[in-house]
Design a protein around this motif. Sequence first.
Motif, PDB file in Angstrom:
ATOM      1  N   ARG A 136     -26.379   2.926  28.474  1.00 20.54           N
ATOM      2  CA  ARG A 136     -25.429   1.872  28.105  1.00 20.54           C
ATOM      3  C   ARG A 136     -24.044   2.455  27.836  1.00 20.54           C
ATOM      4  N   ARG A 137     -23.997   3.559  27.091  1.00 15.60           N
ATOM      5  CA  ARG A 137     -22.698   4.183  26.791  1.00 15.60           C
ATOM      6  C   ARG A 137     -22.006   4.650  28.066  1.00 15.60           C
TER       7      ARG A 137
ATOM      8  N   VAL B  42     -13.395  -7.498  33.817  1.00  9.95           N
ATOM      9  CA  VAL B  42     -13.840  -6.412  34.674  1.00  9.95           C
ATOM     10  C   VAL B  42     -15.131  -5.820  34.102  1.00  9.95           C
ATOM     11  N   GLY B  43     -16.102  -5.576  34.965  1.00  4.98           N
ATOM     12  CA  GLY B  43     -17.396  -5.070  34.528  1.00  4.98           C
ATOM     13  C   GLY B  43     -18.442  -6.153  34.362  1.00  4.98           C
ATOM     14  N   LEU B  44     -18.003  -7.412  34.214  1.00  3.16           N
ATOM     15  CA  LEU B  44     -18.942  -8.519  34.088  1.00  3.16           C
ATOM     16  C   LEU B  44     -19.439  -8.957  35.462  1.00  3.16           C
TER      17      LEU B  44
ATOM     18  N   LYS C 106     -24.133 -18.212  22.370  1.00  3.13           N
ATOM     19  CA  LYS C 106     -24.788 -17.245  21.493  1.00  3.13           C
ATOM     20  C   LYS C 106     -23.963 -15.982  21.290  1.00  3.13           C
ATOM     21  N   ARG C 107     -23.183 -15.608  22.281  1.00  2.00           N
ATOM     22  CA  ARG C 107     -22.445 -14.338  22.191  1.00  2.00           C
ATOM     23  C   ARG C 107     -21.037 -14.512  21.631  1.00  2.00           C
ATOM     24  N   ARG C 108     -20.725 -15.654  21.112  1.00  5.79           N
ATOM     25  CA  ARG C 108     -19.395 -15.848  20.537  1.00  5.79           C
ATOM     26  C   ARG C 108     -19.276 -15.058  19.228  1.00  5.79           C
ATOM     27  N   ASP C 109     -18.079 -14.791  18.800  1.00  6.26           N
ATOM     28  CA  ASP C 109     -17.838 -14.124  17.520  1.00  6.26           C
ATOM     29  C   ASP C 109     -17.706 -15.222  16.461  1.00  6.26           C
ATOM     30  N   ARG C 110     -18.726 -15.382  15.666  1.00  4.99           N
ATOM     31  CA  ARG C 110     -18.743 -16.461  14.682  1.00  4.99           C
ATOM     32  C   ARG C 110     -17.649 -16.338  13.639  1.00  4.99           C
TER      33      ARG C 110
ATOM     34  N   LEU D 237     -23.463  -7.073  26.483  1.00  5.65           N
ATOM     35  CA  LEU D 237     -24.742  -7.603  26.956  1.00  5.65           C
ATOM     36  C   LEU D 237     -25.074  -7.062  28.345  1.00  5.65           C
ATOM     37  N   ARG D 238     -24.061  -6.996  29.197  1.00  6.14           N
ATOM     38  CA  ARG D 238     -24.272  -6.458  30.552  1.00  6.14           C
ATOM     39  C   ARG D 238     -24.737  -5.008  30.477  1.00  6.14           C
TER      40      ARG D 238
END
Length: 358
Positions: free
Chosen positions: A21-22, A177-179, A209-213, A248-249
Amino acid sequence: MANLTPRELELLARRLEPAIRRAFEQAIAGVRSQVQLDLLAELLRAGQVDMVLEALGFDAERFSPMAEQVRQAFMAGADVGMKELPVLSLRQQVRGRYNPANETPLLRFGFDMRNRGVEQWLRDNSSRLITGVLDDQRALVRQLLTRGMASGTNPRQTALELVGRVGETGRRAGGVVGLTAQQAQFVANVRQQLASGDPVHMAEYFGRKRRDRRLDGIVTRAIKAGQPVAPADVEKIAARYADRLLALRGEMIARTESITAMNAGREDAFRQQIEAGRLAPENVTGTWSATGDDRTRHSHQAMNNQVRPFGVPFQTPSGALLRFPGDTSLGAGPEEIIGCRCTKHYRVDMVAEVKRGQ
């Protein structure tokens, strides 16, 4: 011979995931850091998709650190496979009987990472992985171009949407980019929702779900005021959402590639012993083991306990062929691979192996 349990294999894969992932995240960060915005805008204006990718630096070298981490996962799997292999003792070979409790095993044979089959798998998998990322980016850029031309967006604005803006840290963030193209569309939808001024449409943002609450208050206040979210806040919220989708990707790529490479390494541990004549292929069988929870594909659940001789692939209900979970060498597509957590259990007929050695 002792197969690792599905849980043990899953834990091993999880330990391998962070490095992959890194490496992916660092590759995308490298793309953002070297971008020449004016050049990118001109290429977008000219509709030169492949030149855009070249200018961004999307190539095999960019992703070579990720390929190396996949190689490390393969090696970890091979090590597991070697430990799962049975070991005959000299006394077993002479007497022709199998009693592991009373026998002293010989030294295990080693695993050859320079084996032609290993090197071929690593090359093919690296090519598949990098080609997949490039194809995603090509589709994403085309999507941005189409949307930008339809809305009359300035190419420089489109370039910023692609690679993100320089923040307080001096680094670009928030670009798509990257998505995948689908994820990039999710980000575009967020911008449209927040800028719409329609309370119902704006409230749909809270279902992501992935929003910054931590930024929900901005949207809540705008809805109460009957106003669209301010443009600067739209960019801030969309940028944070894009960054989380990128994470997430990276997680999904790491999860898929770690399990695939680990399973390939286990498979190759058996293959090398068979090719060396130390095991007979007809005495080695594999059993497909589905994870069996609510995240398991229905097609893979249907394959649970499917048994195949070594070298004979498993088959999904749709007809896809896989030598092991995550295998793409026989044409299985992403719908059979991404996020798969199934395992393959190996069994060696030791009685037949001992008789073969007499």
